[in-house]
Design an enzyme around this catalytic site. Structure first.
Site, PDB file in Angstrom:
ATOM      1  N   ASN A 147       0.822  -1.211   0.000  1.00 53.33           N
ATOM      2  CA  ASN A 147       0.000   0.000   0.000  1.00 53.33           C
ATOM      3  C   ASN A 147       0.857   1.262   0.000  1.00 53.33           C
ATOM      4  O   ASN A 147       1.930   1.292   0.591  1.00 53.33           O
ATOM      5  CB  ASN A 147      -0.934  -0.007   1.217  1.00 53.33           C
ATOM      6  CG  ASN A 147      -1.836  -1.215   1.203  1.00 53.33           C
ATOM      7  OD1 ASN A 147      -1.980  -1.893   0.196  1.00 53.33           O
ATOM      8  ND2 ASN A 147      -2.424  -1.507   2.353  1.00 53.33           N
ATOM      9  N   ASP A 149      -0.675   4.216   0.896  1.00 55.55           N
ATOM     10  CA  ASP A 149      -1.509   5.187   1.628  1.00 55.55           C
ATOM     11  C   ASP A 149      -0.878   5.679   2.933  1.00 55.55           C
ATOM     12  O   ASP A 149      -1.357   6.655   3.515  1.00 55.55           O
ATOM     13  CB  ASP A 149      -2.903   4.601   1.898  1.00 55.55           C
ATOM     14  CG  ASP A 149      -2.889   3.284   2.662  1.00 55.55           C
ATOM     15  OD1 ASP A 149      -3.858   2.489   2.503  1.00 55.55           O
ATOM     16  OD2 ASP A 149      -1.921   3.022   3.417  1.00 55.55           O
ATOM     17  N   HIS A 164       5.901  -0.493  -2.677  1.00 55.50           N
ATOM     18  CA  HIS A 164       5.458   0.239  -3.872  1.00 55.50           C
ATOM     19  C   HIS A 164       5.501   1.749  -3.682  1.00 55.50           C
ATOM     20  O   HIS A 164       4.848   2.496  -4.425  1.00 55.50           O
ATOM     21  CB  HIS A 164       4.054  -0.216  -4.276  1.00 55.50           C
ATOM     22  CG  HIS A 164       3.987  -1.663  -4.613  1.00 55.50           C
ATOM     23  ND1 HIS A 164       2.815  -2.381  -4.605  1.00 55.50           N
ATOM     24  CD2 HIS A 164       4.944  -2.548  -4.965  1.00 55.50           C
ATOM     25  CE1 HIS A 164       3.064  -3.645  -4.942  1.00 55.50           C
ATOM     26  NE2 HIS A 164       4.340  -3.772  -5.157  1.00 55.50           N
ATOM     27  N   CYS A 172      11.879  14.033  -7.859  1.00 54.44           N
ATOM     28  CA  CYS A 172      12.325  14.826  -9.001  1.00 54.44           C
ATOM     29  C   CYS A 172      12.723  13.875 -10.137  1.00 54.44           C
ATOM     30  O   CYS A 172      13.517  12.954  -9.938  1.00 54.44           O
ATOM     31  CB  CYS A 172      13.524  15.686  -8.603  1.00 54.44           C
ATOM     32  SG  CYS A 172      14.292  16.514 -10.005  1.00 54.44           S
ATOM     33  N   CYS A 193      10.027  20.426  -9.517  1.00 57.08           N
ATOM     34  CA  CYS A 193      11.033  20.293  -8.450  1.00 57.08           C
ATOM     35  C   CYS A 193      11.423  21.669  -7.919  1.00 57.08           C
ATOM     36  O   CYS A 193      11.791  22.555  -8.695  1.00 57.08           O
ATOM     37  CB  CYS A 193      12.275  19.576  -8.991  1.00 57.08           C
ATOM     38  SG  CYS A 193      13.598  19.484  -7.781  1.00 57.08           S
ATOM     39  N   SER A 235      -4.581  -9.780  -3.103  1.00 55.49           N
ATOM     40  CA  SER A 235      -5.034 -10.808  -4.049  1.00 55.49           C
ATOM     41  C   SER A 235      -3.875 -11.724  -4.433  1.00 55.49           C
ATOM     42  O   SER A 235      -4.066 -12.707  -5.135  1.00 55.49           O
ATOM     43  CB  SER A 235      -5.602 -10.139  -5.299  1.00 55.49           C
ATOM     44  OG  SER A 235      -4.630  -9.260  -5.856  1.00 55.49           O
ATOM     45  N   ASN A 259      -8.463 -12.740   4.558  1.00 55.44           N
ATOM     46  CA  ASN A 259      -9.043 -12.230   3.319  1.00 55.44           C
ATOM     47  C   ASN A 259     -10.462 -12.781   3.191  1.00 55.44           C
ATOM     48  O   ASN A 259     -10.672 -13.966   3.445  1.00 55.44           O
ATOM     49  CB  ASN A 259      -8.202 -12.707   2.118  1.00 55.44           C
ATOM     50  CG  ASN A 259      -8.519 -11.948   0.844  1.00 55.44           C
ATOM     51  OD1 ASN A 259      -9.667 -11.741   0.506  1.00 55.44           O
ATOM     52  ND2 ASN A 259      -7.476 -11.574   0.133  1.00 55.44           N
TER      53      ASN A 259
HETATM   54  N1  APR Z   1     -10.050  -7.283   4.765  1.00 57.97           N
HETATM   55  C1  APR Z   1      -9.151  -8.144   4.212  1.00 57.97           C
HETATM   56  N2  APR Z   1      -9.020  -8.330   2.859  1.00 57.97           N
HETATM   57  C2  APR Z   1      -9.865  -7.653   2.064  1.00 57.97           C
HETATM   58  C3  APR Z   1     -10.864  -6.777   2.572  1.00 57.97           C
HETATM   59  C4  APR Z   1     -10.928  -6.591   3.982  1.00 57.97           C
HETATM   60  N3  APR Z   1     -11.809  -5.782   4.555  1.00 57.97           N
HETATM   61  N4  APR Z   1     -11.569  -6.266   1.519  1.00 57.97           N
HETATM   62  C5  APR Z   1     -11.022  -6.811   0.378  1.00 57.97           C
HETATM   63  N5  APR Z   1     -10.014  -7.647   0.712  1.00 57.97           N
HETATM   64  C6  APR Z   1      -9.161  -8.438  -0.183  1.00 57.97           C
HETATM   65  C7  APR Z   1      -9.787  -8.818  -1.513  1.00 57.97           C
HETATM   66  O1  APR Z   1     -10.528 -10.019  -1.407  1.00 57.97           O
HETATM   67  C8  APR Z   1      -8.562  -8.982  -2.400  1.00 57.97           C
HETATM   68  O2  APR Z   1      -8.063 -10.312  -2.336  1.00 57.97           O
HETATM   69  O3  APR Z   1      -8.057  -7.628  -0.516  1.00 57.97           O
HETATM   70  C9  APR Z   1      -7.529  -8.032  -1.782  1.00 57.97           C
HETATM   71  C10 APR Z   1      -7.233  -6.784  -2.606  1.00 57.97           C
HETATM   72  O4  APR Z   1      -6.599  -7.200  -3.769  1.00 57.97           O
HETATM   73  P1  APR Z   1      -6.165  -6.138  -4.893  1.00 57.97           P
HETATM   74  O5  APR Z   1      -7.283  -5.216  -5.143  1.00 57.97           O
HETATM   75  O6  APR Z   1      -5.627  -6.924  -6.029  1.00 57.97           O
HETATM   76  O7  APR Z   1      -5.018  -5.298  -4.184  1.00 57.97           O
HETATM   77  P2  APR Z   1      -3.504  -5.694  -3.867  1.00 57.97           P
HETATM   78  O8  APR Z   1      -3.340  -7.147  -3.678  1.00 57.97           O
HETATM   79  O9  APR Z   1      -3.067  -4.827  -2.763  1.00 57.97           O
HETATM   80  O10 APR Z   1      -2.768  -5.242  -5.224  1.00 57.97           O
HETATM   81  C11 APR Z   1      -1.400  -5.399  -5.321  1.00 57.97           C
HETATM   82  O11 APR Z   1      -1.377  -4.252  -7.416  1.00 57.97           O
HETATM   83  O12 APR Z   1      -2.390  -2.592  -8.553  1.00 57.97           O
HETATM   84  C12 APR Z   1      -1.213  -2.955  -7.954  1.00 57.97           C
HETATM   85  O13 APR Z   1       0.486  -1.622  -6.989  1.00 57.97           O
HETATM   86  C13 APR Z   1      -0.846  -2.005  -6.833  1.00 57.97           C
HETATM   87  O14 APR Z   1      -0.052  -2.551  -4.609  1.00 57.97           O
HETATM   88  C14 APR Z   1      -0.991  -2.885  -5.591  1.00 57.97           C
HETATM   89  C15 APR Z   1      -0.779  -4.274  -6.130  1.00 57.97           C
END
Ligand code: APR
Length: 292
Positions: A147, A149, A164, A172, A193, A235, A259
């Site tokens: 993340n 954020d 990430h 810059c 910059c 994911s 998850n």
């Molecule tokens: N608690 C736990 N897991 C959750 C929740 C929750 N409340 N809500 C959703 N999820 C799960 C979903 O089921 C999914 O498996 O979080 C996962 C989010 O997956 P993605 O949207 O693919 O995000 P992420 O795995 O962080 O992506 C990886 O991909 O797009 C790039 O750089 C970006 O860091 C990111 C990377």
């Protein structure tokens, strides 16, 4: 109700899946009467799973937590591939690649400025807070996050590896200098910059870009040294982050996934908590405190 699902746990075989039905068939005098007892909703099933989670945390020496956007979902931050995920609304190749930035830096910045506005208006949730608490109470506890954020640090976590990058940092494009920037909205887009006047870009890793070598080697080192790894809200589709749990498992670590959905990693973990991390982590924390 979130079930702890044993995957390949030594000596135990359980069917994966949301509910485990134990069918008890009582044959009474009347053939027509079958009684289906849903033993799966045994009253203490949830508490037992939380206790197990608590025991795992208590007994571990080196804990690493790998997080993805799912841990911030309950804070109101969209995930990437979920139902209203960012990549369902926007095309990554238009907004999160070096080519997209070269083509139209203003468009890319408008999108990051919009995301900063959303993130800036939200707060970490109980999931982030529990992890920050565990870090304070444990000798060896690290978070590796995908993340950008900054919510782990906002919740008080210090041992955080940002694979990430971070949306509150800008870089810059000429000299590579990184600056903190918390302006919402960012003034003139695209920003330049303050030192050399070149374009600034978000200090995040875009598709097709390499992660910082030091960051990645630290992440693999910690994954290879831990004896318990939580994989929360990802994911497990994006590399190299998705390989970290496998490196941990290779080194003999217990893997726990939190998850609501199964992921490609699910068959490889020892325990899966199916549900929202903002609910499950506080419950494990309660079990941890009860077991003292
Ligand atoms: N608690 C736990 N897991 C959750 C929740 C929750 N409340 N809500 C959703 N999820 C799960 C979903 O089921 C999914 O498996 O979080 C996962 C989010 O997956 P993605 O949207 O693919 O995000 P992420 O795995 O962080 O992506 C990886 O991909 O797009 C790039 O750089 C970006 O860091 C990111 C990377």
């Amino acid at each position: 109700m979130n079930l702890l699902i044993y995957n390949e746990y030594p000596g135990k075989s359980r069917k994966a899946g949301k509910d485990v039905f134990d069918f008890c068939i009582f044959r009474t005098n009347t053939l027509s009467y079958f009684l289906l007892v849903r033993l799966s909703r045994r009253p203490n099933a949830g508490r037992r799973t939380d206790n197990k989670g608590g025991v795992l945390v208590q007994n571990a020496r080196h804990i690493v937590v790998l997080t993805g956007s799912g841990i911030s979902a309950e804070s109101g931050i969209p995930t990437f591939r979920g139902k209203d995920g960012l990549w369902r609304q926007y095309r990554a190749e238009q907004l999160a690649t070096p080519a997209a930035f070269d083509r139209d830096p203003r468009l890319v910045w408008e999108w990051y400025d919009w995301r900063r506005g959303i993130i800036g208006a939200k707060q970490p949730n109980p999931g982030h807070n529990v992890l920050a608490g565990w870090e304070k109470r444990r000798a060896s506890f690290s978070i590796i996050t995908q993340n950008i954020d900054g919510f782990h640090q906002k919740a008080g976590s210090e041992n955080v590896i940002e694979l990430h990058g971070n949306i509150w940092k800008v870089r810059c494009t000429e000299e590579g200098t990184v600056f903190d920037n918390n302006e919402i909205p960012i003034g003139n887009l695209p920003p330049h910059c303050p030192d050399c006047g070149a374009l600034l870009r978000p200090h995040v890793v875009w598709f097709g870009e390499s992660l910082e070598m030091g960051v990645l080697s630290d992440a693999f080192r910690l994954s290879g040294e831990c004896d318990l790894m939580f994989v929360i809200g990802t994911s497990a589709l994006v590399q190299p982050a998705a390989s970290l749990p496998l490196a941990a498992r290779e080194a003999g670590s217990v893997l726990v996934e939190i998850n609501p959905d199964t992921t490609p990693l699910s068959p490889a973990v020892d325990f899966s908590f199916r549900g929202a991390s903002g609910e499950i982590l506080p419950r494990i924390e309660t079990a941890l405190k009860v077991s003292g």
